[in-house]
Enzyme design. Structure first.
Site, PDB file in Angstrom:
ATOM      1  N   HIS D  19       1.367 -46.394   2.070  1.00  0.00           N
ATOM      2  CA  HIS D  19       0.960 -47.256   0.956  1.00  0.00           C
ATOM      3  C   HIS D  19       2.174 -47.655   0.117  1.00  0.00           C
ATOM      4  O   HIS D  19       2.330 -48.818  -0.259  1.00  0.00           O
ATOM      5  CB  HIS D  19      -0.025 -46.515   0.047  1.00  0.00           C
ATOM      6  CG  HIS D  19      -1.306 -46.117   0.682  1.00  0.00           C
ATOM      7  ND1 HIS D  19      -1.836 -44.856   0.574  1.00  0.00           N
ATOM      8  CD2 HIS D  19      -2.184 -46.809   1.454  1.00  0.00           C
ATOM      9  CE1 HIS D  19      -2.983 -44.783   1.220  1.00  0.00           C
ATOM     10  NE2 HIS D  19      -3.215 -45.956   1.784  1.00  0.00           N
ATOM     11  N   LYS D  43     -18.194 -42.410   0.189  1.00  0.00           N
ATOM     12  CA  LYS D  43     -17.820 -41.035   0.506  1.00  0.00           C
ATOM     13  C   LYS D  43     -17.286 -40.319  -0.744  1.00  0.00           C
ATOM     14  O   LYS D  43     -16.650 -40.935  -1.573  1.00  0.00           O
ATOM     15  CB  LYS D  43     -16.762 -41.044   1.600  1.00  0.00           C
ATOM     16  CG  LYS D  43     -15.873 -42.272   1.453  1.00  0.00           C
ATOM     17  CD  LYS D  43     -15.029 -42.647   2.616  1.00  0.00           C
ATOM     18  CE  LYS D  43     -14.369 -43.993   2.306  1.00  0.00           C
ATOM     19  NZ  LYS D  43     -13.151 -44.292   2.946  1.00  0.00           N
ATOM     20  N   ARG D  92      -2.114 -51.467  10.664  1.00  0.00           N
ATOM     21  CA  ARG D  92      -1.511 -50.416  11.479  1.00  0.00           C
ATOM     22  C   ARG D  92      -1.926 -50.464  12.930  1.00  0.00           C
ATOM     23  O   ARG D  92      -1.169 -50.161  13.816  1.00  0.00           O
ATOM     24  CB  ARG D  92      -1.894 -49.045  10.923  1.00  0.00           C
ATOM     25  CG  ARG D  92      -1.224 -48.716   9.624  1.00  0.00           C
ATOM     26  CD  ARG D  92      -1.834 -47.469   9.084  1.00  0.00           C
ATOM     27  NE  ARG D  92      -3.294 -47.637   9.111  1.00  0.00           N
ATOM     28  CZ  ARG D  92      -4.155 -46.707   8.725  1.00  0.00           C
ATOM     29  NH1 ARG D  92      -3.710 -45.556   8.298  1.00  0.00           N
ATOM     30  NH2 ARG D  92      -5.449 -46.929   8.774  1.00  0.00           N
ATOM     31  N   SER D 130      -4.572 -41.741   4.839  1.00  0.00           N
ATOM     32  CA  SER D 130      -4.960 -40.760   3.822  1.00  0.00           C
ATOM     33  C   SER D 130      -5.819 -39.662   4.421  1.00  0.00           C
ATOM     34  O   SER D 130      -5.654 -38.483   4.090  1.00  0.00           O
ATOM     35  CB  SER D 130      -5.731 -41.454   2.698  1.00  0.00           C
ATOM     36  OG  SER D 130      -4.884 -42.279   1.945  1.00  0.00           O
TER      37      SER D 130
END
Lengths: 161, 161, 161, 161, 161, 161
Positions: D19, D43, D92, D130
């Site tokens: 990030h 979540k 990514r 993450s």
């Protein structure tokens, strides 16, 4: 219920067991399947269009609902001329899908009534392709499991020249 | 020509313009399309199965050849009970395709006569999904372009509670 | 020639014919394969770790070179403790590959001597997954083709409770 | 030349070196980058929104052009309120791309002036996420290479509780 | 423990740091690695097979367990002749995977004892390919970071002609 | 605020509505966009570089901030010469992404200051490509929806010869 005519376009250079499988599956929802053998491929084919049409006709002789035709020009126009409302495509892998998705959308732009329908071949045939068959055959490998005996014979004659 | 019955299974939580598009396209090769609303989804749905069936019935009222049913259990068995030979699935993206491919092969194992047929929605609907609609609506966004007015009304009522 | 020890980590909830196939293939290049059954999965499993280890032991009883162990914590550390230099992973589809690639690179960062080795299962097993087996079994479908008879029996007992 | 304001939305639970890399790269074409920390993730997060905002502010203290804000609701509206014309997203892998593509098109529908701009992180950070950091840290692994020292300290404190 | 012989086939036109990395990693589980330089590629190569074999031999001189051979014909037959039971392939990206998957399944059909094993190169080498190296070098770019000094020298001589 | 110069490289054989869309979107964050028409493509183009540059200049005449240039050699060097810090690329599909990712990483290696920025074209243009336009036009199809009228005219003249 109107007659549903589907087109299954391709190079068929040569016909594989995967193509045969898709053609047979198409008859589950199409009354007639026109196998459209592309003439004007940019790459130089192993078999001439006439040879490819002849092989398809030999393999599908007597199978009701299947017709073999060569075609050049736009698929959308070929479909219109033959009253076809469906295009059949086999899906094997992601890279297939990307390209097929692009063609389906283009064909819909050019002929909005034309619906592209995707089918998955038998699991055992998902890794097959005409180019793989040509490569293995040209290196002397046994392709008897991947193509119809008539195609295998034609490959042997073509490659022994 | 026999009657071709297709099943279009899903959660439809809620029905989107993308689903509607696939249902209408299915009528190009199926005589009857049974929209099968899944009961036993693991995730807790926004709309009950009854509400989802009701919305589908309201939207497709009067459209010949489309029936709405709820179902639980194996799709392959549901298909057999209703005499269906085709399963319809919409394809939007690569990740879709992987999952769909897996399900198509499993369904074929469990019911070898069941053919899965993939269709691409209208290009403008390829980015749509029920979860995206739920998310945008719950955040107060305008989903009028993505769902039928009846679905939009139901979303507003459900989310204002 | 030193002894090559490989780890094949997973949830095995339950063991499928696909897992069995990968384990057997691993013996082509590893002297010992440690099947590492993950304890601390976030999702609540159908079978306990003990049950999963027991099933694996029952199925691989007498197969030389295969050991079953449960593990929690970092795979990289587990590998170090057991003197393993290889991690085995099965590759089925693109989405698999992405995730596996990420894990392989992370494991290499955490334990630079650990090499991840990818194998493809038998073509007929590429569509199989534990979650698909659980889903089909819980809906009353026949999974006899997808799992070992001992796993099938365990599934029947577990789901009938 | 007008001021170009970009938004970089995410959960940042926690901020990774990936990030950080994307934020710094964004300054190559944006005059101001607003890092938008999402509040209403479905979540349950490891860090509260306040903690995540605090960590970002600590790491980017003194970096000109970078602002940290929490946000709930539609990204398109948040962008409008802050006069932003660009959304920044890191790419990514393939699965990323599919999802990002869908979000970019939805955001364009909801706010046609909003342009989504994709950047690739440093090659060494392409495997980071993450969730991977949370997983490794919770298993006692060393994440010092993957996050800022301040994030590493916060992770240690959070997980030792 | 029997001797494990692996084949790493490719064009190596030219050898890159990515290839070198895969060859070295293979020694973690293979006792001997035969680098098989393909003769009969359809595309006209930059380096002749002899030149490519010579470069590989120069770079791997003194590395125990690595042998360089040229080959034409079917990989499955080449493997059989040399007593190899493993084929090594490097995986860099999704498109790689699709093609490799297809080849692995075909090779297994043609020689059922042949196991294809996939390895990921070092993260810093995942973007490398021979064609990219050829392109950059032919445009006068510096490829010193991507190939061995001996390959760099050979490229300079070849391209200055 | 410094002047941000972006390069949009490609073959543009011919320019499509998709390219035009990306160029216009680039102006949201670049002060100047240099459209870089590649000279030394390996494949024989339909239009010469001069024709392609002329068409781009005709279509973008009067659009502030857009410049057209031909280029050969390394993109990284071309960027340096023109003081550009950004490379613009359009993303349409997964296969695009893989290739683009590879090029972005290579360009970063060769010129570390060069940032590649990916944009998604309008949803209606995601299926378009120059090769598809060439194919449809050469088969006599109507490409009026996919290219600028000036490009359509040029295609007609070129293909009627």
């Amino acid at each position: 219920m109107m007659t549903r005519i589907a087109i299954y376009p391709g190079s068929f250079d040569p016909l594989t067991r995967g193509h045969e499988d898709i053609i047979r599956r198409s008859l589950a929802f199409a009354d007639r399947v026109i196998v459209a053998v592309a003439v004007n491929s940019s790459k130089s084919p192993l078999f001439t269009v006439e040879e490819r049409v002849d092989l398809l006709e030999a393999v599908f002789a007597g199978v009701e609902g299947v017709e073999i035709k060569s075609f050049s020009g736009l698929l959308a126009e070929f479909a219109q001329v033959h009253g076809a409302s469906l295009v059949i495509r086999g899906l094997r892998a992601v890279s297939d899908f990307e390209y097929e998705f692009q063609m389906a959308l283009m064909n819909r732009k050019l002929h909005s009534e034309l619906e592209t329908v995707f089918l998955t071949p038998d699991l055992n045939l998902t890794f097959l392709s005409s180019s793989l068959v040509r490569e293995v055959a040209s290196l002397g490998g046994d392709v008897g499991e991947f193509v119809h005996p008539k195609v295998e014979k034609a490959l042997r004659e073509k490659l022994s020249r």
